[in-house]
Design a protein around this motif. Structure first.
Motif: not given
Length: 269
Positions: A52-54, A78-80, A85-89
Motif C-alpha cells: 500500500t505504501g503506507l 528482513e526480506q520485507l 522502505d515503508n516497513v519497520s519492525n
C-alpha cells in the motif's frame, strides 16, 4: 476430495492492496501493524499491507517460542524490509509478562482446560500488544486469519488473534493464501513449514489439533456450503466432514455477533 478453485493471484493481490489502502485512508490512519508469527498467513498479510505504501510495523511477540518459528519470522521481516522502505519492525518479548500472569491466577487440576486457557491467554496478550503499538503510531491492526479458520472451523482465539480492525485475507482459503505467498515470493522456509499456531510451546501443528489438513477442511467447507451432510460420504471423507461440522458448530460463538438481550418496548416505560 475436490480441490478449491484457484484464484487469479495477480488480480486478487491488487484488489486486496487497493482495499487496504482505501480503508486506511478513509480511516485517517498512517498504516498497519501486523503480528509476525513465522507462518504463511502473517507473511502474506504483511506483504499485502507493505504494497500500500503506507507505514507497516511488524511486531514479533515471542512467548517461550520455538526458535524455528522465531527464525522464520525474522527471515520474513528482513526480506520485507529489503523490498519495502515503508516497513519497520520491533520485538515485544512477552515471556515474562506471560509468566507474571500465570503467577497471579489460580491453577486447576484439569490440565487440558489449563493448557487451552493459557494458550488463549498468549493470543490475548499479543492482541493487547498490537493495539498498544497501533494506538501510539496511529495504525490499524491487520488480522491474519484465513476463511477456513475464521468462518469454517473457528480456529482462533476470541479477543486474541480474532481481535483485529480489518481482515484482508479472511475471504481466502488456506490454499489461496499459499498461492499468494508463492506469487509474493515469501521465504520458502515459511511456505514449506507445517502450519502451527505456536500457542502451546511445543511442536504440535494445526493438523494435530484439528484432526484434518487444511486441504481436507477446505473440501469439507465447500461440501457443507453445497448442502451435503455426513451420510453423503464414507471413509476418510466422512471423518473429515464430521470434524468440520463439529468444529463449525462448537465455534459459532466466535463467528456470530455477540448476543444482545433486547428489552421489550413495553418494559421501557
Amino acid at each position: 476430495m475436490q480441490k478449491n478453485n484457484k484464484i487469479d493471484v495477480s488480480k486478487t493481490n491488487d484488489h486486496i492492496v487497493n482495499w487496504l489502502k482505501s480503508y486506511a485512508v478513509n480511516a485517517k490512519v498512517d498504516g498497519f501493524v501486523v503480528g509476525i508469527s513465522g507462518g504463511v498467513d502473517s507473511a502474506v498479510t504483511s506483504t499485502l499491507c507493505a504494497q500500500t505504501g503506507l507505514k507497516v510495523l511488524c511486531i514479533e511477540m515471542p512467548i517461550h517460542q520455538d526458535p524455528r518459528q522465531v527464525n522464520r519470522g525474522k527471515e520474513h521481516i528482513e526480506q520485507l524490509k529489503s523490498r519495502f522502505d515503508n516497513v519497520s519492525n520491533t520485538v515485544a518479548d512477552l515471556t515474562s509478562t506471560f509468566e507474571t500472569f500465570k503467577s497471579a491466577v489460580p491453577e486447576t487440576e484439569d490440565l487440558a482446560k489449563l493448557n487451552l486457557s493459557l494458550a488463549n491467554t498468549r493470543a490475548r496478550l499479543r492482541m493487547t500488544t498490537l493495539y498498544y503499538f497501533a494506538g501510539i503510531h496511529s495504525l490499524l491492526v491487520a488480522g491474519t486469519g484465513n476463511k477456513v479458520e475464521d468462518f469454517g472451523v473457528g480456529f482462533y482465539t476470541k479477543y486474541g488473534d480474532g481481535g483485529v480492525d480489518l481482515s484482508p485475507i479472511a475471504d481466502l482459503m488456506k490454499s489461496d493464501v499459499y498461492a499468494l505467498g508463492e506469487y509474493l515470493k515469501i521465504p520458502e522456509s515459511i511456505l514449506n513449514a507445517a502450519p502451527t499456531d505456536g500457542l502451546f510451546g511445543d511442536d504440535r501443528t494445526d493438523e494435530d489439533q484439528l484432526g484434518a489438513s487444511y486441504d481436507e477442511l477446505e473440501w469439507a467447507m465447500l461440501a457443507h456450503e453445497a448442502g451435503k451432510n455426513s451420510d453423503d460420504f464414507t471413509g476418510r471423507e466422512q471423518i473429515v466432514f464430521d470434524i468440520y461440522k463439529r468444529l463449525n458448530t462448537a465455534n459459532h460463538h466466535k463467528m456470530n455477533p455477540i448476543p444482545v438481550c433486547e428489552i421489550p418496548s413495553l418494559l421501557k416505560q
